[in-house]
Design an enzyme around this catalytic site. Structure first.
Site, PDB file in Angstrom:
ATOM      1  N   LYS A 157       0.849  -1.186   0.000  1.00 21.24           N
ATOM      2  CA  LYS A 157       0.000   0.000   0.000  1.00 21.24           C
ATOM      3  C   LYS A 157       0.890   1.244   0.000  1.00 21.24           C
ATOM      4  O   LYS A 157       1.582   1.518   0.976  1.00 21.24           O
ATOM      5  CB  LYS A 157      -0.907   0.050   1.226  1.00 21.24           C
ATOM      6  CG  LYS A 157      -1.807   1.294   1.241  1.00 21.24           C
ATOM      7  CD  LYS A 157      -2.301   1.653   2.612  1.00 21.24           C
ATOM      8  CE  LYS A 157      -3.092   2.955   2.591  1.00 21.24           C
ATOM      9  NZ  LYS A 157      -2.259   4.133   2.189  1.00 21.24           N
ATOM     10  N   GLY A 209       5.897   5.006   9.070  1.00 27.79           N
ATOM     11  CA  GLY A 209       5.032   6.175   9.110  1.00 27.79           C
ATOM     12  C   GLY A 209       5.033   6.839  10.469  1.00 27.79           C
ATOM     13  O   GLY A 209       6.009   6.771  11.221  1.00 27.79           O
ATOM     14  N   SER A 210       3.907   7.436  10.805  1.00 29.49           N
ATOM     15  CA  SER A 210       3.782   8.213  12.029  1.00 29.49           C
ATOM     16  C   SER A 210       3.512   7.317  13.234  1.00 29.49           C
ATOM     17  O   SER A 210       3.113   6.155  13.107  1.00 29.49           O
ATOM     18  CB  SER A 210       2.641   9.220  11.893  1.00 29.49           C
ATOM     19  OG  SER A 210       1.390   8.537  11.824  1.00 29.49           O
ATOM     20  N   GLU A 231       8.375   1.084  11.687  1.00 31.64           N
ATOM     21  CA  GLU A 231       9.439   2.089  11.569  1.00 31.64           C
ATOM     22  C   GLU A 231       8.745   3.447  11.653  1.00 31.64           C
ATOM     23  O   GLU A 231       8.032   3.846  10.730  1.00 31.64           O
ATOM     24  CB  GLU A 231      10.178   1.945  10.231  1.00 31.64           C
ATOM     25  CG  GLU A 231      10.938   0.644  10.082  1.00 31.64           C
ATOM     26  CD  GLU A 231      12.236   0.605  10.869  1.00 31.64           C
ATOM     27  OE1 GLU A 231      12.527   1.588  11.594  1.00 31.64           O
ATOM     28  OE2 GLU A 231      12.951  -0.398  10.767  1.00 31.64           O
ATOM     29  N   LEU A 232       8.957   4.169  12.766  1.00 37.86           N
ATOM     30  CA  LEU A 232       8.166   5.373  13.028  1.00 37.86           C
ATOM     31  C   LEU A 232       9.053   6.625  13.014  1.00 37.86           C
ATOM     32  O   LEU A 232      10.018   6.689  12.276  1.00 37.86           O
ATOM     33  CB  LEU A 232       7.418   5.193  14.349  1.00 37.86           C
ATOM     34  CG  LEU A 232       6.605   3.890  14.435  1.00 37.86           C
ATOM     35  CD1 LEU A 232       5.940   3.740  15.790  1.00 37.86           C
ATOM     36  CD2 LEU A 232       5.577   3.800  13.316  1.00 37.86           C
ATOM     37  N   CYS A 265      13.210  10.530   8.476  1.00 34.80           N
ATOM     38  CA  CYS A 265      12.940  10.129   9.862  1.00 34.80           C
ATOM     39  C   CYS A 265      14.208  10.180  10.697  1.00 34.80           C
ATOM     40  O   CYS A 265      14.174  10.549  11.879  1.00 34.80           O
ATOM     41  CB  CYS A 265      12.361   8.716   9.895  1.00 34.80           C
ATOM     42  SG  CYS A 265      10.780   8.546   9.062  1.00 34.80           S
TER      43      CYS A 265
END
Length: 454
Positions: A157, A209-210, A231-232, A265
């Site tokens: 996605k 993402g967040s 993985e933020l 990030c």
């Protein structure tokens, strides 16, 4: 209804739109991924999968100009940086092709008794990958390549603003020779993703993402007993304790802050400078940041393009304005023109201010003065994040001490922008729960099966 669209952040123009998948298309994709795993994954050899991943690497290189142009118009990445990202994505795919046999080799265990024992790795099944917009090729390949080597199948996605690049990358995997269902783009809604994660045919989910998105996905995965890799965000410290070349150290700081238009990030975001170097560092750092102009990302010499959207620029503006209202000192920048944001430097930030705890996702830096090594480490660790970190010192023993004390998944000493395919990437605390790149990435979604022989 269309949720996926290419909106050029440099102009605000909507260049293309893509329809969200229907529920029937989602079901077809999951079924194809499941069938490909049951048939192709289980019948193919490691060497055969390696050859397909290697061909995907070659196609990235062959199509680098086309891919780079897409990245520029999707998220404003400077063109030279976009070309560099394609090359790095190809390097990562090539690395996993080279390492495939080593990754999948049986691992002997020294047993306490007679006989033998090994760990044998095998695939789990279809995986959902939820990707961000800031690195349209790099983020995908570091998830897809090791898992395709293992034999897992991929339901990818993309971010809503990156449908064109994800479509082009899907074509690469198809053209490389992967069979139907092995790698698929799914333009899904959040509700459809939740349904996919819950589907018993899907064996795991990876999200970059967040924090908010990570918490939501982890909740769904946990409720359905699925493996999840996150993985933020990050608010990485850039610690300067000593240097024999302040100009080079300052330039490293500027490079680490402005990389990817300030939207990495693991970009350096909090600059922690020992007292004896603070004044000189701030003067030189501010001067170099102010000299960089946010400009047209299509130009070959552009260093800083727009942030990814006008909404992102507005949010960054609110963070900077609030910091100043709460007492921070603005040394340069703090202004925007549409999605173009001027390089920004803040000082005099205290723990009572919101910006002390927030991630600034754009070309904005906060600089702190500290008395010594202990104070630097304490400030570096005073965050909910723990992704990467940077330490500059001429003292090798100090470098070792500080690296041990920093609460982060990665520590880079006296260098920046040194990511490489063999180096594991990931964090601790609220920065994530997994590792990507290197051999560790191939162990995230794999059955490490014990075979004990008497």
């Amino acid at each position: 209804m269309t949720d996926y669209a290419v909106i050029n952040p440099a102009t605000g123009e909507t260049l293309a739109s893509f329809d969200t998948f229907t529920d029937a298309q989602i079901e077809e994709a999951v079924a194809a991924a499941d069938e490909a795993h049951r048939e192709w994954s289980r019948s193919s050899t490691v060497a055969e999968r390696s050859a397909l991943v290697r061909r995907a690497a070659e196609l990235h290189r062959e199509r680098r100009e086309e891919l780079a142009d897409i990245f520029v118009r999707e998220m404003g990445k400077p063109r030279e940086a976009a070309l560099g990202e394609v090359d790095f994505a190809a390097d990562i795919a090539e690395y996993y092709a080279d390492q495939a046999e080593s990754i999948m080799a049986d691992q002997p265990i020294a047993i306490l008794g007679e006989g033998s024992a090994i760990i044998r790795r095998s695939s789990l099944g279809p995986l959902v990958g939820i990707m961000p917009w800031n690195f349209p090729a790099y983020q995908i390949v570091r998830f897809a390549a090791p898992n395709l080597i293992v034999g897992n199948t991929i339901l990818l996605k993309p971010a809503p603003q990156c449908p064109e690049s994800s479509s082009a990358i899907e074509a690469i995997y198809h053209d490389a020779g992967f069979p139907k269902g092995a790698y698929q783009n799914v333009l899904a809604t959040n509700e459809q993703i939740a349904t996919m994660i819950a589907d018993p045919r899907v064996q795991g989910v990876s999200l970059t993402g967040s924090e908010r998105a990570g918490a939501a996905v982890a909740e769904i995965a946990g409720r359905n007993l699925k493996k999840v890799a996150l993985e933020l965000g990050g608010s990485d410290p850039f610690i300067v304790l000593s240097t024999d070349d302040l100009d080079a150290t300052v330039q490293a700081g500027v490079d680490a802050r402005l990389d990817n238009n300030g939207q990495a990030c693991n970009g350096a975001k909090r600059f922690i400078i020992v007292d004896g170097l603070y004044d000189a560092f701030v003067e030189k750092f501010t001067e170099k940041m102010a000299a960089v102009e946010a400009t047209d990302p299509t130009l070959d010499d552009t260093v800083l393009g727009p942030v990814a959207s006008e909404a992102a620029a507005e949010n960054l503006q609110k963070q900077i304005d609030q910091a100043v209202e709460q007492g921070a000192t603005l040394l340069t920048g703090g202004t925007r023109d549409g999605a173009f944001f001027a390089p920004t430097v803040l000082t005099d930030v205290t723990p009572e201010m919101n910006v002390y705890r927030e991630e600034l996702f754009g070309p904005a830096a906060v600089v702190y003065r500290v008395a010594d090594e202990d104070a630097a480490v304490e400030l570096a660790n005073d965050t909910t994040f723990g992704l990467g970190s940077y330490v500059f010192t001429t003292d090798a023993e100090q470098a070792e001490r500080v690296a041990d004390k920093i609460e982060a998944g990665m520590v880079y000493v006296n260098l920046v922008l040194a990511d490489s395919p063999e180096l594991p990437f990931g964090g601790v605390k609220r920065s994530g729960t997994a590792r990507e790149l290197g051999h560790l990435a191939a162990d995230e979604f794999v059955n490490k099966k014990l075979i004990r022989i008497g």
